[in-house]
Structures are given as structure tokens and as C-alpha cells.
Design a protein around this motif. Sequence first.
Motif, PDB file in Angstrom:
ATOM      1  N   ALA A   1       4.246   4.548  14.695  1.00 46.17           N
ATOM      2  CA  ALA A   1       4.974   4.978  13.498  1.00 46.17           C
ATOM      3  C   ALA A   1       4.468   6.323  12.980  1.00 46.17           C
ATOM      4  CB  ALA A   1       4.859   3.919  12.409  1.00 46.17           C
ATOM      5  N   LEU A   2       3.198   6.625  13.224  1.00 44.13           N
ATOM      6  CA  LEU A   2       2.602   7.864  12.733  1.00 44.13           C
ATOM      7  C   LEU A   2       2.669   9.002  13.746  1.00 44.13           C
ATOM      8  CD1 LEU A   2      -0.631   6.373  11.108  1.00 44.13           C
ATOM      9  CD2 LEU A   2       1.451   7.083   9.937  1.00 44.13           C
ATOM     10  N   ALA A   3       3.178   8.723  14.947  1.00 38.38           N
ATOM     11  CA  ALA A   3       3.070   9.672  16.054  1.00 38.38           C
ATOM     12  C   ALA A   3       3.678  11.031  15.749  1.00 38.38           C
ATOM     13  CB  ALA A   3       3.710   9.080  17.308  1.00 38.38           C
ATOM     14  N   CYS A   4       4.820  11.047  15.053  1.00 39.58           N
ATOM     15  CA  CYS A   4       5.516  12.313  14.778  1.00 39.58           C
ATOM     16  C   CYS A   4       5.330  12.780  13.335  1.00 39.58           C
ATOM     17  CB  CYS A   4       6.992  12.181  15.108  1.00 39.58           C
ATOM     18  SG  CYS A   4       7.329  11.948  16.866  1.00 39.58           S
ATOM     19  N   GLU A   5       4.313  12.232  12.669  1.00 42.82           N
ATOM     20  CA  GLU A   5       3.945  12.632  11.306  1.00 42.82           C
ATOM     21  C   GLU A   5       5.123  12.537  10.335  1.00 42.82           C
ATOM     22  OE1 GLU A   5       2.387  16.554  12.168  1.00 42.82           O
ATOM     23  OE2 GLU A   5       0.351  15.748  12.250  1.00 42.82           O
ATOM     24  N   PRO A   6       5.725  11.362  10.206  1.00 38.57           N
ATOM     25  CA  PRO A   6       6.857  11.216   9.280  1.00 38.57           C
ATOM     26  C   PRO A   6       6.411  11.251   7.829  1.00 38.57           C
ATOM     27  CG  PRO A   6       6.190   9.080  10.081  1.00 38.57           C
ATOM     28  CD  PRO A   6       5.341  10.080  10.822  1.00 38.57           C
ATOM     29  N   GLY A   7       7.366  11.511   6.945  1.00 39.03           N
ATOM     30  CA  GLY A   7       7.065  11.475   5.526  1.00 39.03           C
ATOM     31  C   GLY A   7       7.166  10.080   4.939  1.00 39.03           C
ATOM     32  N   LEU A   8       7.962   9.212   5.598  1.00 32.59           N
ATOM     33  CA  LEU A   8       8.200   7.855   5.117  1.00 32.59           C
ATOM     34  C   LEU A   8       7.895   6.854   6.218  1.00 32.59           C
ATOM     35  CD1 LEU A   8       9.430   5.717   3.133  1.00 32.59           C
ATOM     36  CD2 LEU A   8      11.658   6.243   4.165  1.00 32.59           C
ATOM     37  N   VAL A   9       7.141   5.804   5.879  1.00 31.04           N
ATOM     38  CA  VAL A   9       6.888   4.695   6.796  1.00 31.04           C
ATOM     39  C   VAL A   9       7.371   3.414   6.131  1.00 31.04           C
ATOM     40  CG1 VAL A   9       5.131   3.316   7.977  1.00 31.04           C
ATOM     41  CG2 VAL A   9       4.933   5.805   7.929  1.00 31.04           C
ATOM     42  N   VAL A  10       8.194   2.647   6.851  1.00 24.10           N
ATOM     43  CA  VAL A  10       8.660   1.350   6.391  1.00 24.10           C
ATOM     44  C   VAL A  10       7.930   0.286   7.197  1.00 24.10           C
ATOM     45  CG1 VAL A  10      10.640  -0.165   6.062  1.00 24.10           C
ATOM     46  CG2 VAL A  10      10.910   2.323   5.841  1.00 24.10           C
ATOM     47  N   ALA A  11       7.157  -0.553   6.535  1.00 17.67           N
ATOM     48  CA  ALA A  11       6.392  -1.608   7.198  1.00 17.67           C
ATOM     49  C   ALA A  11       7.038  -2.954   6.871  1.00 17.67           C
ATOM     50  CB  ALA A  11       4.938  -1.578   6.749  1.00 17.67           C
ATOM     51  N   ASP A  12       7.721  -3.539   7.860  1.00 15.98           N
ATOM     52  CA  ASP A  12       8.439  -4.802   7.661  1.00 15.98           C
ATOM     53  C   ASP A  12       7.541  -5.958   8.092  1.00 15.98           C
ATOM     54  OD1 ASP A  12      10.227  -6.813   7.317  1.00 15.98           O
ATOM     55  OD2 ASP A  12      11.655  -6.141   8.838  1.00 15.98           O
ATOM     56  N   GLU A  13       6.966  -6.657   7.120  1.00 13.67           N
ATOM     57  CA  GLU A  13       6.055  -7.778   7.379  1.00 13.67           C
ATOM     58  C   GLU A  13       4.991  -7.379   8.408  1.00 13.67           C
ATOM     59  OE1 GLU A  13       6.085 -10.616   5.838  1.00 13.67           O
ATOM     60  OE2 GLU A  13       8.114 -11.134   5.217  1.00 13.67           O
ATOM     61  N   PRO A  14       4.197  -6.348   8.135  1.00 10.81           N
ATOM     62  CA  PRO A  14       3.265  -5.832   9.151  1.00 10.81           C
ATOM     63  C   PRO A  14       2.117  -6.766   9.479  1.00 10.81           C
ATOM     64  CG  PRO A  14       2.836  -4.788   7.041  1.00 10.81           C
ATOM     65  CD  PRO A  14       4.081  -5.617   6.858  1.00 10.81           C
ATOM     66  N   THR A  15       1.913  -7.813   8.689  1.00 13.87           N
ATOM     67  CA  THR A  15       0.781  -8.706   8.954  1.00 13.87           C
ATOM     68  C   THR A  15       1.237 -10.129   9.284  1.00 13.87           C
ATOM     69  OG1 THR A  15       0.540  -9.158   6.577  1.00 13.87           O
ATOM     70  CG2 THR A  15      -0.776  -7.379   7.492  1.00 13.87           C
ATOM     71  N   THR A  16       2.505 -10.293   9.651  1.00 13.83           N
ATOM     72  CA  THR A  16       3.016 -11.617  10.003  1.00 13.83           C
ATOM     73  C   THR A  16       2.218 -12.219  11.152  1.00 13.83           C
ATOM     74  OG1 THR A  16       5.245 -11.080   9.282  1.00 13.83           O
ATOM     75  CG2 THR A  16       5.032 -12.868  10.858  1.00 13.83           C
ATOM     76  N   ALA A  17       1.830 -13.476  11.016  1.00 14.18           N
ATOM     77  CA  ALA A  17       1.149 -14.269  12.053  1.00 14.18           C
ATOM     78  C   ALA A  17      -0.287 -13.807  12.327  1.00 14.18           C
ATOM     79  CB  ALA A  17       1.956 -14.256  13.357  1.00 14.18           C
ATOM     80  N   LEU A  18      -0.824 -12.916  11.501  1.00 13.11           N
ATOM     81  CA  LEU A  18      -2.212 -12.507  11.677  1.00 13.11           C
ATOM     82  C   LEU A  18      -3.110 -13.359  10.784  1.00 13.11           C
ATOM     83  CD1 LEU A  18      -1.877  -8.607  11.658  1.00 13.11           C
ATOM     84  CD2 LEU A  18      -1.880 -10.146  13.633  1.00 13.11           C
ATOM     85  N   ASP A  19      -4.349 -13.597  11.233  1.00 13.67           N
ATOM     86  CA  ASP A  19      -5.268 -14.347  10.386  1.00 13.67           C
ATOM     87  C   ASP A  19      -5.685 -13.487   9.193  1.00 13.67           C
ATOM     88  OD1 ASP A  19      -7.970 -12.970  10.894  1.00 13.67           O
ATOM     89  OD2 ASP A  19      -7.322 -13.410  12.929  1.00 13.67           O
ATOM     90  N   VAL A  20      -6.268 -14.112   8.182  1.00  8.81           N
ATOM     91  CA  VAL A  20      -6.489 -13.427   6.910  1.00  8.81           C
ATOM     92  C   VAL A  20      -7.460 -12.252   7.038  1.00  8.81           C
ATOM     93  CG1 VAL A  20      -5.877 -15.376   5.462  1.00  8.81           C
ATOM     94  CG2 VAL A  20      -8.228 -15.171   6.283  1.00  8.81           C
ATOM     95  N   MET A  21      -8.443 -12.354   7.936  1.00  9.83           N
ATOM     96  CA  MET A  21      -9.393 -11.256   8.095  1.00  9.83           C
ATOM     97  C   MET A  21      -8.706 -10.028   8.698  1.00  9.83           C
ATOM     98  SD  MET A  21     -12.277 -12.187   6.862  1.00  9.83           S
ATOM     99  CE  MET A  21     -13.445 -11.035   7.574  1.00  9.83           C
ATOM    100  N   ILE A  22      -7.915 -10.254   9.752  1.00  6.68           N
ATOM    101  CA  ILE A  22      -7.199  -9.144  10.381  1.00  6.68           C
ATOM    102  C   ILE A  22      -6.128  -8.610   9.439  1.00  6.68           C
ATOM    103  CG2 ILE A  22      -5.772  -8.460  12.341  1.00  6.68           C
ATOM    104  CD1 ILE A  22      -8.698  -9.021  12.998  1.00  6.68           C
ATOM    105  N   GLN A  23      -5.483  -9.505   8.694  1.00  8.83           N
ATOM    106  CA  GLN A  23      -4.494  -9.076   7.708  1.00  8.83           C
ATOM    107  C   GLN A  23      -5.112  -8.101   6.716  1.00  8.83           C
ATOM    108  OE1 GLN A  23      -3.231 -11.697   4.366  1.00  8.83           O
ATOM    109  NE2 GLN A  23      -1.201 -11.564   5.288  1.00  8.83           N
ATOM    110  N   ALA A  24      -6.276  -8.440   6.201  1.00  9.08           N
ATOM    111  CA  ALA A  24      -6.952  -7.571   5.236  1.00  9.08           C
ATOM    112  C   ALA A  24      -7.281  -6.219   5.862  1.00  9.08           C
ATOM    113  CB  ALA A  24      -8.220  -8.243   4.723  1.00  9.08           C
ATOM    114  N   GLN A  25      -7.724  -6.217   7.128  1.00 11.16           N
ATOM    115  CA  GLN A  25      -8.049  -4.956   7.802  1.00 11.16           C
ATOM    116  C   GLN A  25      -6.805  -4.082   7.961  1.00 11.16           C
ATOM    117  OE1 GLN A  25     -10.014  -5.785  11.520  1.00 11.16           O
ATOM    118  NE2 GLN A  25     -11.482  -7.178  10.581  1.00 11.16           N
ATOM    119  N   ILE A  26      -5.682  -4.695   8.366  1.00  8.19           N
ATOM    120  CA  ILE A  26      -4.447  -3.931   8.560  1.00  8.19           C
ATOM    121  C   ILE A  26      -3.958  -3.353   7.236  1.00  8.19           C
ATOM    122  CG2 ILE A  26      -2.018  -4.095   9.217  1.00  8.19           C
ATOM    123  CD1 ILE A  26      -3.888  -4.121  11.604  1.00  8.19           C
ATOM    124  N   LEU A  27      -4.025  -4.146   6.175  1.00  9.51           N
ATOM    125  CA  LEU A  27      -3.578  -3.665   4.868  1.00  9.51           C
ATOM    126  C   LEU A  27      -4.426  -2.502   4.374  1.00  9.51           C
ATOM    127  CD1 LEU A  27      -2.802  -7.073   3.119  1.00  9.51           C
ATOM    128  CD2 LEU A  27      -1.150  -5.398   3.970  1.00  9.51           C
TER     129      LEU A  27
END
Length: 334
Positions: free
Chosen positions: A161-187
Motif C-alpha cells: 500500500a505504501l509502495a507508490c507513496e500515496p496520500g491516502l491509505v484505506v485499511a479494511d479490517e487490517p487486523t482480522t484473524a490476528l492474535d492480540v499481540m500481533i494486532q497491537a503491533q500492526i496498529l
Amino acid sequence: MTLLEVRDLSVTYQGGAAAVRGVDLTLEAGQKLGIAGESGCGKSTLALALLRLLPAGTRVTGRILLDGEDVLGMRWGRLRAVRWAGASIVFQGAMHSLNPVHRVGDQIAEPVLLHGRATPAAARKRAGELLEQVGLPAARASAFPHELSGGQRQRVMIAMALACEPGLVVADEPTTALDVMIQAQILRLIEQLVTDQHLGLIMISHDLAVLADTCDRLAVMYAGRVVEQGPARAVHEDARHPYAKALSAAFPRIGDPASRFAPAGLPGDPPDPSALPTGCAFHARCPVALPVCAADDQPLRQAGPDRSAACVHVEGVPDADAGGLPSESARSTP
């Protein structure tokens, strides 16, 4: 500077399912906007509409202004130039979004090459740099998606999502199915990237607590409409719409034994978007509904400083007490 303006956006699928109905949103550069709601409330449809990724035959009306340019009026060539470079999406379910037969480094480099940002060698180098930026070794560029954990695949999606340096990123449920520790890291990673690169972020989730902790502002959707919006923590901690209150109360609060042992819930499901009820779509599930709610849909009204809610009970709205339903306390009184 205003990065995104959504004005009176409506999306209707073939067959008459009104998935999004008259949504208005504004996002400033460097701002983080959360969109919450149950499954079926229109969140992902709204995300896909922002870059015209909806199926053929879908009817979309309204305006989507990205840096002042209407996405819905763009020609195909201009739209291709805007995708990834102007705005990009982190889809939910990275395993289903990544190509299983291509190495992740090649997939990250692909949008860079398509947009003519670099030579093949430079694009591969860029892929390694992006992986390091999201906390993975550059050497993982040679891995296939199945060789990575769920959290690592989600980081790859963020790197893409960051590859072309966009101004806007839309994250649709980016932590779905991840455990709480990994969820916190991603957020935390997403928050840091938004701050460092001054991106605009739209984060979609059913979890109000996550959005309140991550975002500046929060919009709550129900049956395709925004029913409440305002500062994220204020909406989470003191919601003005009964649906937003129910979403907030559904999650136990740390340090509150009452919510831990008896978390609140909300019976029923959102209505079928192809057969919406008359009046406020939430009235059949609402514990404080009045007869007027079944007859008239409620527009967003000011519900405090920089806040709005689509409810007849919002402070300042004349009380429709004629024939109104009794309060919760009155109902429980023998």
C-alpha cells in the motif's frame, strides 16, 4: 489541507441492495478516520467505492473528491494512475489478497513498475526497503505468502500500500484473524507510518475500542448510513446514538468487573439492504425507539462540539413524547 471529501455517496448493487446511503465524510491530510459497524453495514462497500473497485453494474451516485478531483468522473487511464499512487487499500485477509505463486517482493515491486516509478532493479530494492520499513527483513522479499505468518503477510500488504507513496491509505479490517499481540503491533505500525509520512488514513473495523485508540475521528455506520461521527474517544466513551452505545458496550472494559462478567449485547441483525424498513433502520432493535422512529428517518444533527448523531433523542431535538415508548426503567417497573 482537505485530502478526501465524500458527498452524498450512495451505492446500490444489482438487485436493489442499498449498501451505502447518503454518506458524507471529510478527511484531512495526516488525519486518521475510523469507520465502525457490524458486518453488513456498508463499511467495505464504502472503502471499495472510494477507488471504484465495485462490481460492474453497481450504481454509484454522489461525489468522491480526492485532492479536489472527483474519482467517479475520472477516465479509466486517470483512475489507474490514481490507484496505488494517489490512494491505496490494505484489504482484509492478506492470504486471500496476495498471489500465492509469486514472491512477496515481486508483488510489492509490481505497482512501482506499473506506475513507472523505477527500473526493475530499483523496484526490487524498493521492495526490500519497504519490508524493512514495516519491520521485516529485506531478505523476506524472496518468500512466498504461505511461508509467512499472518502478521507478516499483513505487513507485506501494508508495504504494498505504501509502495507508490500515496496520500491516502484505506485499511479494511487490517487486523482480522490476528492474535492480540500481533494486532497491537500492526496498529502501532500503521499509526507510526501515518505520522511519519503525513498520510490520510481510513481504518475500518467492527471494534470501536481499537478505532478509538488508533484514530482521531470516528464514524459509526448502520444499514449504509453514518449514524454518528465525532472525535474518536468521545464517540467511544459517550456515544449519542443508541447503536453506537451498543457497539461500545459490547466490549468489556479493562478494570470494570461489571462489563467483564456481563458484557452488553444487541439482539438481532442489521436489516437486509435490499429490504430496508421505513423510518430509522435501527428502530426495530433500538431500546429507546419512539413511534416517530418507525415513520421518519432521522438526519444527522449536532450532538455537541464537532459531533453529530442521527437520533431523535439527541439533545436539542424536540422530544417526540406523544405516544412514545416507555424508558428502560419504566418498562422494568411492575
